[in-house]
Write a protein that holds these residues in place. Structure first.
Motif: not given
Length: 306
Positions: A110-113, A134-136, A115, A180-181, A162-163
């Motif tokens: 998990k990379k993002y809180d 941490k948001v995409f 998406v 990943q979220s 944001a990414d």
């Protein structure tokens, strides 16, 4: 459900399912026989008197040409207006055409809180996610830049941290990003049923949403969907709460698929009954459900091939 074409579900009689006005205009202008059943889904919120009145007049025009149109609504509010104007149809979300096999639970970090799958358009209210670190932002709209790439920082400067994706991401890439979220976001105040909302849940994600009109909340469950006020702090706190719940992603996916299958069953039973009443042709719902939904894309015809 796909735009820029139509799903041809059956011949003799011909049953066409779509939510694309361009495809509908092409079919009705070319169609020589008038025993076609049009199953029309609503891509945007029609839960008000004026919009449904316009649909009623449009349906009357189609009926006058000999076609047999049916409306499928996405929300309870739309359904109440459909019934008010006595338009043939049923409340059944356009979600049913989504192929759940395109999404799944992946073993990734998990990379993002959170998406947010959203077009770079004002109604998506992307800025409401600005308190998330941490948001995409997964956008599928050609960006504002001359290069044709998505340009989130220019569109929404408060989200420059944001990414985001600069170019198109297919369903495989989307599924990976979702996995990943921790949470999927739905921040618009009004639209249609919002496909991304369903895609999140099919990928095992809980959802944080603002209140909305258009039907996305019809598939929500209090166990893994949280509706919060439409301000950045409420969004951040909602995401924190859903992350803390640590809900089993397989549970979210399985319960969502169960809701899809329930609606699919209602859908084919309605079609079978409606065709029988209007043409005395007998269609087996159990055959229809496999024909339509095992591989829904196989029934789809692009506009230029209709």
């Amino acid at each position: 459900m796909l735009f820029h074409g139509a799903y041809i579900l059956h011949e003799n009689p011909r049953i066409v399912s779509l939510w694309d006005d361009v495809a509908l205009q092409k079919i009705t202008s070319q169609q020589k026989k008038h025993d076609t059943y049009f199953l029309l889904h609503l891509p945007w919120n029609h839960g008000n008197f004026q919009k449904m009145l316009r649909k009623k007049l449009f349906f009357s025009q189609l009926s006058g040409k000999g076609f047999l149109p049916v409306m499928f609504t996405n929300s309870k509010k739309e359904e109440s207006y459909r019934k008010l104007f006595r338009i043939p149809g049923l409340q059944c979300s356009a979600y049913i055409y989504t192929d759940e096999k395109d999404y799944g639970i992946l073993s990734v970090d998990k990379k993002y809180d959170a998406v947010y799958a959203a077009q770079l358009m004002p109604f998506k209210r992307i800025e409401l996610a600005k308190e998330l670190n941490k948001v995409f932002v997964l956008t599928y709209t050609p960006g504002a830049g001359k290069s044709g790439e998505n340009d989130l920082p220019s569109f929404c400067p408060t989200m420059k941290h944001a990414d985001y994706n600069k170019t198109w991401v297919d369903h495989i890439g989307k599924n990976r990003l979702f996995n990943q979220s921790q949470v999927g976001l739905c921040l618009s105040k009004e639209e249609g049923p919002m496909l991304a909302s369903l895609e999140y849940m099919l990928s095992g994600l809980p959802v944080v949403s603002t209140e909305s009109e258009g039907g996305r909340d019809e598939y929500y469950d209090k166990e893994y969907c949280l509706i919060v006020n439409d301000n950045p702090t409420a969004i951040r706190k909602g995401v924190e709460e859903m992350v803390a719940r640590q809900i089993d992603p397989n549970y979210i996916r399985e319960k969502t698929i169960a809701k899809l299958n329930q609606d699919r069953q209602r859908y084919v039973e309605f079609i079978s009954d409606y065709v029988r009443k209007n043409s005395h042709v007998i269609l087996d719902p159990s055959e229809l459900i496999h024909q339509i939904f095992d591989k829904p894309k196989n029934s789809f015809i692009p506009v230029d091939k209709l």
